[in-house]
Scaffold this motif. Structure first.
Motif, PDB file in Angstrom:
ATOM      1  N   LEU A   5      47.929 -15.607  -9.704  1.00 20.51           N
ATOM      2  CA  LEU A   5      46.706 -15.826  -8.935  1.00 20.51           C
ATOM      3  C   LEU A   5      46.232 -17.260  -9.145  1.00 20.51           C
ATOM      4  O   LEU A   5      45.984 -17.682 -10.274  1.00 20.51           O
ATOM      5  CB  LEU A   5      45.611 -14.855  -9.372  1.00 20.51           C
ATOM      6  CG  LEU A   5      44.254 -15.032  -8.682  1.00 20.51           C
ATOM      7  CD1 LEU A   5      44.345 -14.657  -7.203  1.00 20.51           C
ATOM      8  CD2 LEU A   5      43.173 -14.205  -9.382  1.00 20.51           C
ATOM      9  N   LEU A  62      49.404 -15.406  -5.152  1.00 21.90           N
ATOM     10  CA  LEU A  62      48.127 -15.051  -4.540  1.00 21.90           C
ATOM     11  C   LEU A  62      47.166 -16.213  -4.741  1.00 21.90           C
ATOM     12  O   LEU A  62      47.378 -17.057  -5.613  1.00 21.90           O
ATOM     13  CB  LEU A  62      47.544 -13.799  -5.197  1.00 21.90           C
ATOM     14  CG  LEU A  62      48.443 -12.574  -5.309  1.00 21.90           C
ATOM     15  CD1 LEU A  62      47.865 -11.583  -6.298  1.00 21.90           C
ATOM     16  CD2 LEU A  62      48.620 -11.934  -3.945  1.00 21.90           C
ATOM     17  N   PHE A  64      51.865 -17.925  -0.137  1.00 18.64           N
ATOM     18  CA  PHE A  64      51.007 -16.830  -0.565  1.00 18.64           C
ATOM     19  C   PHE A  64      51.381 -15.481   0.054  1.00 18.64           C
ATOM     20  O   PHE A  64      51.661 -15.374   1.244  1.00 18.64           O
ATOM     21  CB  PHE A  64      49.549 -17.160  -0.265  1.00 18.64           C
ATOM     22  CG  PHE A  64      49.075 -18.405  -0.949  1.00 18.64           C
ATOM     23  CD1 PHE A  64      49.130 -18.504  -2.331  1.00 18.64           C
ATOM     24  CD2 PHE A  64      48.598 -19.493  -0.226  1.00 18.64           C
ATOM     25  CE1 PHE A  64      48.716 -19.656  -2.984  1.00 18.64           C
ATOM     26  CE2 PHE A  64      48.192 -20.644  -0.862  1.00 18.64           C
ATOM     27  CZ  PHE A  64      48.247 -20.730  -2.244  1.00 18.64           C
ATOM     28  N   HIS A  65      51.329 -14.462  -0.798  1.00 23.65           N
ATOM     29  CA  HIS A  65      51.559 -13.080  -0.397  1.00 23.65           C
ATOM     30  C   HIS A  65      50.273 -12.465   0.149  1.00 23.65           C
ATOM     31  O   HIS A  65      50.301 -11.480   0.892  1.00 23.65           O
ATOM     32  CB  HIS A  65      52.055 -12.297  -1.614  1.00 23.65           C
ATOM     33  CG  HIS A  65      52.663 -10.982  -1.301  1.00 23.65           C
ATOM     34  ND1 HIS A  65      53.937 -10.842  -0.782  1.00 23.65           N
ATOM     35  CD2 HIS A  65      52.168  -9.718  -1.430  1.00 23.65           C
ATOM     36  CE1 HIS A  65      54.204  -9.552  -0.613  1.00 23.65           C
ATOM     37  NE2 HIS A  65      53.156  -8.853  -0.992  1.00 23.65           N
ATOM     38  N   LEU A 118      44.604  -5.709  -3.805  1.00 22.53           N
ATOM     39  CA  LEU A 118      45.859  -6.034  -4.495  1.00 22.53           C
ATOM     40  C   LEU A 118      46.788  -4.823  -4.555  1.00 22.53           C
ATOM     41  O   LEU A 118      48.000  -4.952  -4.438  1.00 22.53           O
ATOM     42  CB  LEU A 118      45.565  -6.560  -5.892  1.00 22.53           C
ATOM     43  CG  LEU A 118      44.770  -7.872  -5.980  1.00 22.53           C
ATOM     44  CD1 LEU A 118      44.593  -8.288  -7.428  1.00 22.53           C
ATOM     45  CD2 LEU A 118      45.456  -8.976  -5.183  1.00 22.53           C
TER      46      LEU A 118
END
Length: 300
Positions: free
Chosen positions: A28, A104, A126-127, A294
Protein backbone atom coordinates in the motif's frame (compact mmCIF):
# COMPACT_ATOMS: atom_id res chain seq x y z
CA UNK A 1 15.33 10.57 -3.99
CA UNK A 2 16.76 13.34 -6.18
CA UNK A 3 14.98 14.59 -9.28
CA UNK A 4 16.72 15.94 -12.43
CA UNK A 5 15.88 19.54 -11.52
CA UNK A 6 17.66 19.20 -8.16
CA UNK A 7 14.53 18.75 -6.06
CA UNK A 8 14.40 15.77 -3.74
CA UNK A 9 11.51 13.63 -2.54
CA UNK A 10 11.38 11.76 0.75
CA UNK A 11 10.35 8.13 0.32
CA UNK A 12 9.44 6.04 3.37
CA UNK A 13 8.84 2.41 4.22
CA UNK A 14 7.32 1.08 7.44
CA UNK A 15 8.70 -2.03 9.04
CA UNK A 16 5.94 -4.65 8.97
CA UNK A 17 4.31 -6.01 12.07
CA UNK A 18 5.51 -9.31 13.47
CA UNK A 19 5.16 -11.78 11.93
CA UNK A 20 6.17 -10.04 8.74
CA UNK A 21 3.86 -10.43 5.73
CA UNK A 22 5.16 -12.65 2.94
CA UNK A 23 7.06 -11.01 0.06
CA UNK A 24 4.08 -11.49 -2.25
CA UNK A 25 1.70 -9.63 0.09
CA UNK A 26 0.11 -6.47 -1.27
CA UNK A 27 1.93 -3.15 -0.92
CA UNK A 28 0.00 0.00 0.00
CA UNK A 29 1.39 3.39 -1.06
CA UNK A 30 0.19 6.30 1.10
CA UNK A 31 0.06 9.75 -0.54
CA UNK A 32 -0.48 12.63 1.93
CA UNK A 33 -2.54 15.74 1.38
CA UNK A 34 -1.40 19.35 1.13
CA UNK A 35 0.83 20.47 4.02
CA UNK A 36 1.07 16.89 5.31
CA UNK A 37 4.03 14.56 5.86
CA UNK A 38 4.51 10.82 6.21
CA UNK A 39 4.80 10.94 10.04
CA UNK A 40 1.14 11.91 10.17
CA UNK A 41 0.25 8.50 8.72
CA UNK A 42 2.21 6.32 11.15
CA UNK A 43 -0.96 5.19 12.92
CA UNK A 44 -2.61 4.25 9.61
CA UNK A 45 0.55 2.48 8.45
CA UNK A 46 0.45 0.42 11.64
CA UNK A 47 -3.16 -0.49 10.94
CA UNK A 48 -2.23 -1.88 7.55
CA UNK A 49 1.01 -3.62 8.45
CA UNK A 50 -1.04 -5.46 11.09
CA UNK A 51 -3.43 -6.40 8.29
CA UNK A 52 -0.54 -8.08 6.49
CA UNK A 53 0.34 -5.39 3.96
CA UNK A 54 3.66 -3.77 3.15
CA UNK A 55 3.32 0.03 3.49
CA UNK A 56 5.32 2.75 1.74
CA UNK A 57 4.79 6.51 1.43
CA UNK A 58 6.22 9.67 -0.07
CA UNK A 59 6.30 13.38 0.73
CA UNK A 60 5.37 15.60 -2.21
CA UNK A 61 7.90 18.21 -3.26
CA UNK A 62 7.32 21.46 -1.43
CA UNK A 63 6.23 19.92 1.85
CA UNK A 64 7.12 17.48 4.61
CA UNK A 65 10.66 16.19 4.35
CA UNK A 66 10.93 16.92 0.62
CA UNK A 67 12.65 19.99 -0.77
CA UNK A 68 10.76 23.28 -0.58
CA UNK A 69 10.19 25.41 -3.65
CA UNK A 70 10.46 28.96 -2.29
CA UNK A 71 12.74 30.89 0.09
CA UNK A 72 9.69 31.21 2.35
CA UNK A 73 9.76 27.63 3.64
CA UNK A 74 6.29 28.05 5.15
CA UNK A 75 4.51 28.80 1.88
CA UNK A 76 2.84 25.99 -0.02
CA UNK A 77 3.54 26.57 -3.69
CA UNK A 78 3.57 24.87 -7.07
CA UNK A 79 3.11 26.20 -10.59
CA UNK A 80 1.51 23.09 -12.10
CA UNK A 81 0.22 19.84 -10.67
CA UNK A 82 1.79 18.04 -13.62
CA UNK A 83 5.08 18.09 -11.70
CA UNK A 84 3.43 15.96 -8.98
CA UNK A 85 2.43 13.40 -11.60
CA UNK A 86 6.01 13.36 -12.93
CA UNK A 87 7.44 12.95 -9.42
CA UNK A 88 5.06 10.10 -8.67
CA UNK A 89 5.95 8.30 -11.90
CA UNK A 90 9.65 8.62 -11.07
CA UNK A 91 9.23 7.46 -7.47
CA UNK A 92 7.03 4.41 -8.09
CA UNK A 93 9.81 2.04 -9.25
CA UNK A 94 11.82 2.76 -6.13
CA UNK A 95 8.82 2.63 -3.80
CA UNK A 96 7.73 -0.74 -5.18
CA UNK A 97 11.22 -2.17 -5.58
CA UNK A 98 11.47 -5.63 -4.06
CA UNK A 99 7.70 -6.13 -3.81
CA UNK A 100 6.05 -9.03 -5.58
CA UNK A 101 2.39 -8.69 -4.62
CA UNK A 102 -0.37 -6.40 -5.89
CA UNK A 103 0.24 -2.68 -5.63
CA UNK A 104 -2.40 -0.47 -4.00
CA UNK A 105 -2.47 3.26 -3.32
CA UNK A 106 -4.29 5.49 -0.85
CA UNK A 107 -4.30 9.24 -1.36
CA UNK A 108 -5.81 11.86 0.92
CA UNK A 109 -7.18 15.23 -0.23
CA UNK A 110 -4.54 16.69 -2.58
CA UNK A 111 -2.88 13.27 -2.63
CA UNK A 112 -6.22 11.71 -3.61
CA UNK A 113 -6.63 14.23 -6.42
CA UNK A 114 -3.17 13.52 -7.79
CA UNK A 115 -3.75 9.77 -7.49
CA UNK A 116 -7.06 9.96 -9.39
CA UNK A 117 -5.41 12.03 -12.10
CA UNK A 118 -2.49 9.61 -12.28
CA UNK A 119 -4.60 6.50 -12.93
CA UNK A 120 -6.66 8.42 -15.52
CA UNK A 121 -3.65 9.78 -17.43
CA UNK A 122 -0.58 7.63 -16.84
CA UNK A 123 0.47 4.01 -17.04
CA UNK A 124 0.24 2.69 -13.50
CA UNK A 125 0.87 -0.52 -11.51
CA UNK A 126 -2.15 -0.36 -9.21
CA UNK A 127 -4.56 -3.22 -8.54
CA UNK A 128 -6.93 -0.78 -6.82
CA UNK A 129 -6.89 2.66 -5.20
CA UNK A 130 -8.50 4.45 -2.27
CA UNK A 131 -9.21 8.19 -2.44
CA UNK A 132 -9.88 9.77 0.96
CA UNK A 133 -11.69 13.13 0.74
CA UNK A 134 -10.07 13.73 -2.67
CA UNK A 135 -9.64 17.38 -3.61
CA UNK A 136 -11.96 17.39 -6.62
CA UNK A 137 -13.39 20.74 -5.66
CA UNK A 138 -12.32 23.32 -3.07
CA UNK A 139 -14.62 25.11 -0.67
CA UNK A 140 -13.69 28.67 -1.62
CA UNK A 141 -16.58 30.29 0.27
CA UNK A 142 -17.61 33.06 0.37
CA UNK A 143 -16.46 33.18 -3.28
CA UNK A 144 -17.84 30.65 -5.75
CA UNK A 145 -15.13 28.32 -7.02
CA UNK A 146 -15.31 29.84 -10.51
CA UNK A 147 -14.71 33.33 -9.15
CA UNK A 148 -11.83 32.07 -7.00
CA UNK A 149 -10.31 30.47 -10.10
CA UNK A 150 -10.47 33.75 -12.01
CA UNK A 151 -9.02 35.68 -9.06
CA UNK A 152 -6.13 33.23 -8.66
CA UNK A 153 -5.38 33.34 -12.39
CA UNK A 154 -5.39 37.15 -12.31
CA UNK A 155 -3.08 37.23 -9.27
CA UNK A 156 -0.58 34.96 -11.05
CA UNK A 157 -0.70 37.03 -14.22
CA UNK A 158 -0.03 40.16 -12.15
CA UNK A 159 3.11 38.56 -10.70
CA UNK A 160 1.70 37.60 -7.30
CA UNK A 161 1.95 33.83 -7.76
CA UNK A 162 4.53 33.51 -5.00
CA UNK A 163 2.53 35.47 -2.45
CA UNK A 164 0.07 34.04 0.05
CA UNK A 165 -3.44 33.71 -1.32
CA UNK A 166 -6.25 35.62 0.36
CA UNK A 167 -6.68 34.42 3.94
CA UNK A 168 -3.56 32.23 3.89
CA UNK A 169 -0.85 32.72 6.51
CA UNK A 170 2.56 31.28 7.46
CA UNK A 171 2.68 28.38 9.89
CA UNK A 172 2.64 29.50 13.53
CA UNK A 173 3.65 27.10 16.30
CA UNK A 174 2.24 29.36 19.00
CA UNK A 175 -0.52 29.72 19.92
CA UNK A 176 -1.52 26.15 19.05
CA UNK A 177 -4.51 25.82 16.72
CA UNK A 178 -7.86 25.74 18.48
CA UNK A 179 -9.63 22.39 18.41
CA UNK A 180 -13.05 24.01 18.74
CA UNK A 181 -14.44 24.77 15.31
CA UNK A 182 -11.64 23.02 13.42
CA UNK A 183 -12.54 21.59 10.01
CA UNK A 184 -10.27 18.54 10.11
CA UNK A 185 -11.39 16.03 12.74
CA UNK A 186 -13.69 15.56 15.70
CA UNK A 187 -10.93 13.70 17.58
CA UNK A 188 -9.09 16.08 19.97
CA UNK A 189 -6.19 13.69 20.64
CA UNK A 190 -5.35 13.09 16.97
CA UNK A 191 -5.78 16.81 16.29
CA UNK A 192 -3.24 17.67 19.01
CA UNK A 193 -0.89 14.85 17.98
CA UNK A 194 -0.66 16.14 14.43
CA UNK A 195 0.29 19.61 15.65
CA UNK A 196 2.93 18.08 17.95
CA UNK A 197 4.72 16.56 14.97
CA UNK A 198 5.47 20.07 13.72
CA UNK A 199 6.54 21.28 17.15
CA UNK A 200 8.95 18.37 17.50
CA UNK A 201 10.31 18.81 13.97
CA UNK A 202 9.61 22.35 12.66
CA UNK A 203 11.07 21.37 9.27
CA UNK A 204 7.86 19.43 8.61
CA UNK A 205 5.59 22.44 9.09
CA UNK A 206 3.92 24.17 6.17
CA UNK A 207 1.64 27.17 6.28
CA UNK A 208 -0.87 28.56 3.82
CA UNK A 209 -0.93 28.26 0.06
CA UNK A 210 0.29 30.74 -2.52
CA UNK A 211 -1.81 32.21 -5.30
CA UNK A 212 0.27 30.01 -7.60
CA UNK A 213 -0.71 26.87 -5.71
CA UNK A 214 -4.39 27.84 -5.73
CA UNK A 215 -4.30 28.62 -9.45
CA UNK A 216 -2.57 25.30 -10.19
CA UNK A 217 -4.98 23.33 -7.98
CA UNK A 218 -8.12 24.81 -9.50
CA UNK A 219 -6.73 24.34 -13.01
CA UNK A 220 -5.92 20.70 -12.23
CA UNK A 221 -9.43 20.09 -10.84
CA UNK A 222 -11.00 21.56 -13.96
CA UNK A 223 -8.69 19.49 -16.17
CA UNK A 224 -9.61 16.31 -14.30
CA UNK A 225 -13.32 16.65 -15.03
CA UNK A 226 -12.91 18.13 -18.53
CA UNK A 227 -10.92 15.20 -19.87
CA UNK A 228 -12.81 12.34 -21.52
CA UNK A 229 -10.82 9.52 -19.89
CA UNK A 230 -12.68 9.00 -16.63
CA UNK A 231 -15.20 6.60 -18.13
CA UNK A 232 -12.31 4.43 -19.38
CA UNK A 233 -10.55 4.05 -16.01
CA UNK A 234 -10.82 0.27 -15.61
CA UNK A 235 -9.70 0.08 -12.00
CA UNK A 236 -11.47 -0.61 -8.69
CA UNK A 237 -11.68 2.66 -6.75
CA UNK A 238 -12.98 3.33 -3.25
CA UNK A 239 -13.89 6.97 -2.72
CA UNK A 240 -14.27 7.97 0.94
CA UNK A 241 -16.38 11.10 1.51
CA UNK A 242 -17.07 12.81 4.84
CA UNK A 243 -20.32 14.70 4.45
CA UNK A 244 -19.36 17.19 7.17
CA UNK A 245 -16.26 18.14 5.14
CA UNK A 246 -15.93 21.93 4.78
CA UNK A 247 -12.56 21.91 2.98
CA UNK A 248 -13.32 20.01 -0.22
CA UNK A 249 -16.58 19.79 -2.17
CA UNK A 250 -18.41 16.52 -1.58
CA UNK A 251 -20.73 17.07 -4.54
CA UNK A 252 -17.67 16.50 -6.74
CA UNK A 253 -17.17 13.15 -5.04
CA UNK A 254 -20.64 12.20 -6.24
CA UNK A 255 -19.83 13.39 -9.76
CA UNK A 256 -16.57 11.44 -9.91
CA UNK A 257 -18.24 8.28 -8.57
CA UNK A 258 -20.86 8.49 -11.33
CA UNK A 259 -18.24 8.85 -14.05
CA UNK A 260 -15.72 6.26 -12.86
CA UNK A 261 -17.16 2.88 -13.89
CA UNK A 262 -15.69 0.80 -11.02
CA UNK A 263 -15.91 3.35 -8.23
CA UNK A 264 -17.52 2.60 -4.85
CA UNK A 265 -18.58 5.73 -2.95
CA UNK A 266 -18.57 5.34 0.84
CA UNK A 267 -20.14 8.30 2.66
CA UNK A 268 -19.84 9.13 6.34
CA UNK A 269 -22.44 11.71 7.47
CA UNK A 270 -20.51 12.96 10.53
CA UNK A 271 -17.05 12.70 8.99
CA UNK A 272 -14.94 15.83 8.60
CA UNK A 273 -12.03 16.21 6.19
CA UNK A 274 -9.48 13.88 7.79
CA UNK A 275 -11.53 10.68 7.78
CA UNK A 276 -8.48 8.53 8.51
CA UNK A 277 -7.79 10.60 11.64
CA UNK A 278 -11.35 10.96 12.84
CA UNK A 279 -12.78 9.91 16.21
CA UNK A 280 -12.84 6.13 16.57
CA UNK A 281 -16.59 5.62 15.97
CA UNK A 282 -16.18 7.24 12.53
CA UNK A 283 -12.66 6.03 11.80
CA UNK A 284 -13.55 2.42 12.55
CA UNK A 285 -16.34 2.58 9.95
CA UNK A 286 -13.87 4.07 7.45
CA UNK A 287 -11.41 1.24 8.09
CA UNK A 288 -14.23 -1.31 7.78
CA UNK A 289 -15.12 0.13 4.35
CA UNK A 290 -11.46 -0.18 3.31
CA UNK A 291 -11.30 -3.75 4.62
CA UNK A 292 -14.39 -4.67 2.63
CA UNK A 293 -12.93 -3.07 -0.50
CA UNK A 294 -9.61 -4.89 -0.13
CA UNK A 295 -11.37 -8.21 0.50
CA UNK A 296 -13.21 -7.77 -2.80
CA UNK A 297 -10.21 -6.86 -4.97
CA UNK A 298 -7.29 -8.80 -3.49
CA UNK A 299 -6.55 -12.50 -3.77
CA UNK A 300 -7.57 -14.45 -0.69
Amino acid sequence: MERPDGAFLRLSRWNPASPAPPPDAATLLILPGRAEYVEKYAELAGDFTRRGLHVVAMDWRGQGGASRLLPDQSMGHVESFDIFLDDMAAALPRLLDGTAGPALALGHSMGGHILLRFVAERTHPFHGIIASAPMLGINTAPLPEGAARQLARLAVRMGHGQRYALGQLPFAADPPPAFAGNRLTSDPDRFARNHRFCLEDPALALGGASWGWLDAALASIRHYFDQDRLEQVDLPILLLSGRADRIVRTDRHDLAARRLPRCTLASFPEGRHELLMEADPIRNRVLAAIDDFLARILPA
